[in-house]
Write a protein that holds these residues in place. Structure first.
Motif, PDB file in Angstrom:
ATOM      1  N   HIS A 165      63.779  56.675  13.862  1.00 19.52           N
ATOM      2  CA  HIS A 165      63.926  57.527  15.044  1.00 19.52           C
ATOM      3  C   HIS A 165      65.141  58.427  14.857  1.00 19.52           C
ATOM      4  CE1 HIS A 165      60.998  54.924  17.014  1.00 19.52           C
ATOM      5  NE2 HIS A 165      61.714  53.879  16.622  1.00 19.52           N
ATOM      6  N   ALA A 166      65.019  59.673  15.284  1.00 18.21           N
ATOM      7  CA  ALA A 166      66.092  60.647  15.077  1.00 18.21           C
ATOM      8  C   ALA A 166      67.410  60.169  15.676  1.00 18.21           C
ATOM      9  CB  ALA A 166      65.698  61.992  15.676  1.00 18.21           C
ATOM     10  N   ASP A 167      67.357  59.538  16.861  1.00 15.28           N
ATOM     11  CA  ASP A 167      68.573  59.074  17.534  1.00 15.28           C
ATOM     12  C   ASP A 167      68.768  57.572  17.394  1.00 15.28           C
ATOM     13  OD1 ASP A 167      69.105  61.669  18.468  1.00 15.28           O
ATOM     14  OD2 ASP A 167      67.767  61.378  20.178  1.00 15.28           O
ATOM     15  N   GLY A 168      68.006  56.928  16.524  1.00 17.18           N
ATOM     16  CA  GLY A 168      68.106  55.490  16.373  1.00 17.18           C
ATOM     17  C   GLY A 168      67.319  54.760  17.442  1.00 17.18           C
ATOM     18  N   CYS A 169      67.328  53.442  17.372  1.00 20.88           N
ATOM     19  CA  CYS A 169      66.595  52.630  18.343  1.00 20.88           C
ATOM     20  C   CYS A 169      67.313  52.600  19.690  1.00 20.88           C
ATOM     21  CB  CYS A 169      66.450  51.190  17.835  1.00 20.88           C
ATOM     22  SG  CYS A 169      65.352  51.015  16.410  1.00 20.88           S
ATOM     23  N   THR A 170      66.541  52.405  20.739  1.00 26.97           N
ATOM     24  CA  THR A 170      67.105  52.243  22.076  1.00 26.97           C
ATOM     25  C   THR A 170      67.833  50.909  22.156  1.00 26.97           C
ATOM     26  OG1 THR A 170      65.231  53.473  22.981  1.00 26.97           O
ATOM     27  CG2 THR A 170      66.563  52.208  24.541  1.00 26.97           C
ATOM     28  N   GLN A 171      69.038  50.953  22.664  1.00 30.14           N
ATOM     29  CA  GLN A 171      69.803  49.713  22.803  1.00 30.14           C
ATOM     30  C   GLN A 171      69.202  48.851  23.912  1.00 30.14           C
ATOM     31  OE1 GLN A 171      72.360  48.833  20.716  1.00 30.14           O
ATOM     32  NE2 GLN A 171      71.722  50.687  19.637  1.00 30.14           N
TER      33      GLN A 171
END
Length: 229
Positions: A165-171
């Motif tokens: 994912h462009a912004d990384g995984c959802t925390q």
């Protein structure tokens, strides 16, 4: 040929071209997957350059077919090459799969620890969900884990910004849900994304969860008329 049939043929050709273009878009890797594939190729080129610099002038140059490293991360793999230039370059090419996959010693082995044993159960990480949360999930599908794009060796690598994912995984964010109904209605804290992101029955705070009409129609508290011991 009359104008009408000609126009019909042109329309059919345009529709077929649009369908082919759509098919190519559906099967093309995403920008993130392409970026990771390009990064992998760059790492392979760097490793090859280092070995080429260390290769002696008398290094054995092979004729096709030969065996060369094809994947460096997350799995170390060799495969056959029929390319004369690759086989004859004098480095990172071996005459057998056993030599390519051997643990590095002297002129043998493409990888320090040898090739990954794909006959065993191999786990890799791939994009899991995109909405409402962005996640990664483990898979043991060999056809996915052996490809050179869109898979990672760990959840941390998969969830890093710019990977799956462009912004990384959802925390992960905990939530409050109904956990007991009798003899008392109660809410409890959970840390399960599938529950917290399902869109119903999950609340940000215990007060929200325990409010009348939220998780329980009468709110949290003891159930009336519970027989006393």
């Amino acid at each position: 040929m009359s104008p009408r049939p000609a126009a019909t043929l042109l329309l059919l050709a345009a529709l077929l071209g649009a369908a082919a273009a759509s098919s190519r878009r559906l099967h093309a890797p995403s920008p993130t997957e392409k970026l990771n594939a390009d990064r992998q190729k760059q790492e392979a080129a760097t490793a090859a350059a280092k070995q080429a610099a260390a290769a002696p002038a008398s290094a054995k140059k092979l004729r096709p077919p030969c065996f060369v490293p094809t994947s460096w991360y997350p799995y170390q793999l060799c495969d056959v090459s029929q390319d004369a230039t690759t086989c004859g370059r004098g480095y990172l090419a071996w005459s057998s799969m056993a030599e390519c996959c051997a643990k590095q010693r002297g002129a043998l082995g493409a990888f320090q620890g040898g090739c990954t044993d794909m006959s065993k159960s191999v786990t890799c990480w791939v994009a899991g969900s995109y909405s409402p949360t962005k996640t990664c999930q483990a898979t043991t599908d060999l056809s996915i884990c052996s490809r050179n794009w869109g898979r990672w060796g760990s959840e941390a690598d998969c969830c890093a910004p710019g990977a799956a994912h462009a912004d990384g995984c959802t925390q992960s964010q905990p939530c409050w849900v109904a956990t007991a109904w009798y003899p008392a209605r109660a809410c409890g804290l959970v840390k399960d994304d599938t529950v917290c992101q399902r869109g119903w029955g999950a609340f940000d705070t215990e007060d929200d969860c325990c409010a009348p009409g939220a998780a329980h129609s009468d709110g949290c508290g003891p159930v009336a008329d519970v027989p006393q011991a």
